[in-house]
Design a protein around this motif. Sequence first.
Motif, PDB file in Angstrom:
ATOM      1  N   SER A  12       0.847  -1.194   0.000  1.00  0.00           N
ATOM      2  CA  SER A  12       0.000   0.000   0.000  1.00  0.00           C
ATOM      3  C   SER A  12       0.880   1.240   0.000  1.00  0.00           C
ATOM      4  N   TYR A  13       0.229   2.383  -0.228  1.00  0.00           N
ATOM      5  CA  TYR A  13       0.961   3.642  -0.361  1.00  0.00           C
ATOM      6  C   TYR A  13      -0.003   4.787  -0.082  1.00  0.00           C
ATOM      7  N   PRO A  14       0.477   5.870   0.548  1.00  0.00           N
ATOM      8  CA  PRO A  14      -0.443   6.969   0.885  1.00  0.00           C
ATOM      9  C   PRO A  14      -0.859   7.806  -0.324  1.00  0.00           C
ATOM     10  N   TRP A  15      -2.113   8.223  -0.308  1.00  0.00           N
ATOM     11  CA  TRP A  15      -2.594   9.184  -1.300  1.00  0.00           C
ATOM     12  C   TRP A  15      -2.713  10.580  -0.691  1.00  0.00           C
ATOM     13  N   THR A  16      -2.486  10.661   0.619  1.00  0.00           N
ATOM     14  CA  THR A  16      -2.464  11.923   1.343  1.00  0.00           C
ATOM     15  C   THR A  16      -1.752  11.671   2.663  1.00  0.00           C
ATOM     16  N   PHE A  17      -1.305  12.735   3.320  1.00  0.00           N
ATOM     17  CA  PHE A  17      -0.797  12.626   4.688  1.00  0.00           C
ATOM     18  C   PHE A  17      -1.847  13.085   5.698  1.00  0.00           C
ATOM     19  N   TYR A  31       1.749   2.596  -7.917  1.00  0.00           N
ATOM     20  CA  TYR A  31       1.251   1.278  -8.322  1.00  0.00           C
ATOM     21  C   TYR A  31       1.645   0.933  -9.754  1.00  0.00           C
ATOM     22  N   GLU A  32       1.773   1.936 -10.608  1.00  0.00           N
ATOM     23  CA  GLU A  32       2.267   1.662 -11.957  1.00  0.00           C
ATOM     24  C   GLU A  32       3.710   1.162 -11.897  1.00  0.00           C
ATOM     25  N   ALA A  33       4.516   1.751 -11.021  1.00  0.00           N
ATOM     26  CA  ALA A  33       5.903   1.308 -10.875  1.00  0.00           C
ATOM     27  C   ALA A  33       5.966  -0.109 -10.319  1.00  0.00           C
ATOM     28  N   VAL A  34       5.100  -0.427  -9.364  1.00  0.00           N
ATOM     29  CA  VAL A  34       5.044  -1.786  -8.826  1.00  0.00           C
ATOM     30  C   VAL A  34       4.686  -2.776  -9.924  1.00  0.00           C
ATOM     31  N   ARG A  35       3.708  -2.440 -10.732  1.00  0.00           N
ATOM     32  CA  ARG A  35       3.338  -3.307 -11.856  1.00  0.00           C
ATOM     33  C   ARG A  35       4.542  -3.542 -12.777  1.00  0.00           C
ATOM     34  N   ASP A  36       5.256  -2.467 -13.063  1.00  0.00           N
ATOM     35  CA  ASP A  36       6.386  -2.576 -13.981  1.00  0.00           C
ATOM     36  C   ASP A  36       7.484  -3.468 -13.401  1.00  0.00           C
ATOM     37  N   VAL A  37       7.777  -3.309 -12.115  1.00  0.00           N
ATOM     38  CA  VAL A  37       8.788  -4.156 -11.475  1.00  0.00           C
ATOM     39  C   VAL A  37       8.387  -5.618 -11.556  1.00  0.00           C
ATOM     40  N   GLY A  69       7.149 -12.964 -11.648  1.00  0.00           N
ATOM     41  CA  GLY A  69       6.529 -11.913 -10.837  1.00  0.00           C
ATOM     42  C   GLY A  69       5.022 -12.064 -10.937  1.00  0.00           C
ATOM     43  N   LEU A  70       4.437 -12.797 -10.005  1.00  0.00           N
ATOM     44  CA  LEU A  70       3.032 -13.190 -10.129  1.00  0.00           C
ATOM     45  C   LEU A  70       2.077 -12.010 -10.099  1.00  0.00           C
ATOM     46  N   GLY A  71       2.345 -11.049  -9.209  1.00  0.00           N
ATOM     47  CA  GLY A  71       1.438  -9.920  -9.115  1.00  0.00           C
ATOM     48  C   GLY A  71       1.424  -9.328  -7.721  1.00  0.00           C
ATOM     49  N   PHE A  72       0.298  -8.713  -7.346  1.00  0.00           N
ATOM     50  CA  PHE A  72       0.236  -7.943  -6.108  1.00  0.00           C
ATOM     51  C   PHE A  72      -1.147  -8.063  -5.479  1.00  0.00           C
ATOM     52  N   MET A  73      -1.162  -7.869  -4.155  1.00  0.00           N
ATOM     53  CA  MET A  73      -2.402  -7.790  -3.383  1.00  0.00           C
ATOM     54  C   MET A  73      -2.334  -6.507  -2.547  1.00  0.00           C
ATOM     55  N   VAL A  74      -3.135  -5.524  -2.884  1.00  0.00           N
ATOM     56  CA  VAL A  74      -3.178  -4.288  -2.107  1.00  0.00           C
ATOM     57  C   VAL A  74      -3.800  -4.591  -0.747  1.00  0.00           C
ATOM     58  N   TRP A  75      -3.212  -4.020   0.309  1.00  0.00           N
ATOM     59  CA  TRP A  75      -3.714  -4.329   1.650  1.00  0.00           C
ATOM     60  C   TRP A  75      -4.792  -3.345   2.072  1.00  0.00           C
ATOM     61  N   GLU A  76      -6.003  -3.874   2.272  1.00  0.00           N
ATOM     62  CA  GLU A  76      -7.156  -3.140   2.786  1.00  0.00           C
ATOM     63  C   GLU A  76      -7.372  -1.792   2.088  1.00  0.00           C
ATOM     64  N   PRO A  77      -7.516  -1.802   0.743  1.00  0.00           N
ATOM     65  CA  PRO A  77      -7.715  -0.534   0.038  1.00  0.00           C
ATOM     66  C   PRO A  77      -9.058   0.119   0.346  1.00  0.00           C
ATOM     67  N   GLU A  78      -9.953  -0.624   1.002  1.00  0.00           N
ATOM     68  CA  GLU A  78     -11.290  -0.122   1.334  1.00  0.00           C
ATOM     69  C   GLU A  78     -11.404   0.372   2.780  1.00  0.00           C
ATOM     70  N   ASN A 115      -5.014   3.268   8.935  1.00  0.00           N
ATOM     71  CA  ASN A 115      -4.494   3.226   7.562  1.00  0.00           C
ATOM     72  C   ASN A 115      -5.394   3.983   6.594  1.00  0.00           C
ATOM     73  N   ASP A 116      -6.214   4.906   7.065  1.00  0.00           N
ATOM     74  CA  ASP A 116      -7.237   5.469   6.183  1.00  0.00           C
ATOM     75  C   ASP A 116      -6.702   6.383   5.094  1.00  0.00           C
ATOM     76  N   ASN A 117      -5.397   6.696   5.129  1.00  0.00           N
ATOM     77  CA  ASN A 117      -4.789   7.462   4.034  1.00  0.00           C
ATOM     78  C   ASN A 117      -3.954   6.584   3.107  1.00  0.00           C
ATOM     79  N   LEU A 118      -4.039   5.259   3.300  1.00  0.00           N
ATOM     80  CA  LEU A 118      -3.337   4.300   2.438  1.00  0.00           C
ATOM     81  C   LEU A 118      -4.322   3.523   1.568  1.00  0.00           C
ATOM     82  N   THR A 119      -5.526   3.994   1.476  1.00  0.00           N
ATOM     83  CA  THR A 119      -6.602   3.297   0.779  1.00  0.00           C
ATOM     84  C   THR A 119      -6.616   3.655  -0.705  1.00  0.00           C
TER      85      THR A 119
END
Length: 397
Positions: free
Chosen positions: A298-303, A336-342, A351-360, A375-379
Motif C-alpha cells: 500500500s501507499y499513501p494518497w495523502t498525509f 502502483y504503476e511502478a510496482v506493476r512494472d517491477v 513476478g506473479l502480481g500484487f495484493m493491495v492491503w485493505e484498500p477499502e 491506515n485510512d490514508n493508504l486506501t
Amino acid sequence: MPSALSRRGFLAGAGGIALSTLVPAQAFAAAKPSTALATGPSTASAAKPPAALGIRGADLSFLPQLEEAGVKYTDPAGHVRPAEEILARQGANFMRMRVWVDPPAGYSDKARALALARRAKRAGLKILLDPHYSDFWADPGKQYPPASWPTDLASLKVKIKTYTRSLVREFAAQGTPVDIIQIGNEITNGLLWPAGQLYLPDGTQQWEAFTDLLKAGTEGALEGCGGHRPRTMLHIDKGGLMGDTRWFFDNVSAHGVPFDIIGQSYYPMWHGSIADLEANLNDSVSRYGKPVLLAEVSYPWTFEDGDGRGNIVGPGTYLPDADRFPATPAGQAAFYEAVRDVLAQVPDGKGLGFMVWEPEWIPGVGWEPGAEASNDNLTQFDFTGHALPSLRAYRRP
C-alpha cells in the motif's frame, strides 16, 4: 519488521487533521498518470517485453464491518457498488482474506471469511486465504497462539495441521475453493510463540521447531483441498530487503519446507525503494527458483487523517521515492504503476502480481474495537468512499 514498526501494533499517528480536499469520482480519468512518466524505465525493460501479471487483487477483510458501519463505495463512474465489484470491474481477479480463530466480536473469524469468500466468487475473484493462527493480529512483532490451542510443540504441530485441513475443506465444501494459502501471516520471526518463535530473546534460533510447524500446516492444507490444490505461500515482510530475505529463505530451504510462492509485504516507508524491491524480487527468483507475489502493498494518497485519531503514516514519514511518488492521488497511482512494472520484468514471468492491503479501510471501523482506522490514508478510496485513480492498477494485462 519488529513490533515497534508493526502496522497493526503501534498507534503513533499523524495527528487530527481533517481532509479539506477530496478527489471526486469525475476527476478519476483526469488524474491518471501516464505509465511512462509515472514509472520510469525498469532495469530489465530493454531485455524483453514485460510479462503479464496473473494476480491483481486486494485484501478486503474489513469490508463486511465497514458496510455494517454504513460505509458505501463509489466507482470511477460515480456509481455506488460493493467494493469487491468495483475492483473486479477494474480488472482485479483475486481477493485475500484473513482468518482469526476467536477474535473480538465482528472481526475476521472463520464464518466471516467464508461469507466473504462467497462474495468473492460472485464477483469472479479467486481466493488467497491468510490464516493468522491466532485470535487477533499476528505479525513479526507478535505471533500468539489462540487461547484455546495447546502451547507445546508436539501438540501444536497436530493442531496446525488439523485446523488448516478443516479450514481448507470448509472453503471447498461451499464451492469457494482456496487458490493460494499462506501458512501464517508475516512469519519473519516465526509463529505460534514461544514454541515456534524463531528468534528468542537470548539469541537462540529455533529453525527446526519453526519449520516443523510450517510443514505441518502445509500438509494440512494439501490434505484438505480435495481436487483443487492450492498453491502454498510463505509470507514475510522484507519487500526491498535482500539480506533479510536471503537469511529467511536460505534457512527455510535448508530445512526442507515445501512451498510454491515467496510472499512479501512491501511498504516502502519500511521496506525500501522501488529499486530495492526490484533487486530483491529478481534475486529471490534467481536464488530459489520460486515465483514471487506481493502479498501486501500500500501507499499513501495523502498525509491527512480521515478520522482525526491518528495514522501510522503521516507528514513525518520517510518515503524513499517521494520525488516520483508524492503522497497525492496521482502520486499513489504512479507508485502502483511502478510496482506493476517491477513485477512484470521479473525474470521468466515469475513476478506473479500484487495484493493491495485493505484498500477499502476508510474511516468507520477501528483496527481493534474502539480504536481508529490507522491506515485510512493508504486506501484506494477517499475518506468518503470515492474511487481514487490508483484503481487503474488492477487492469488486465
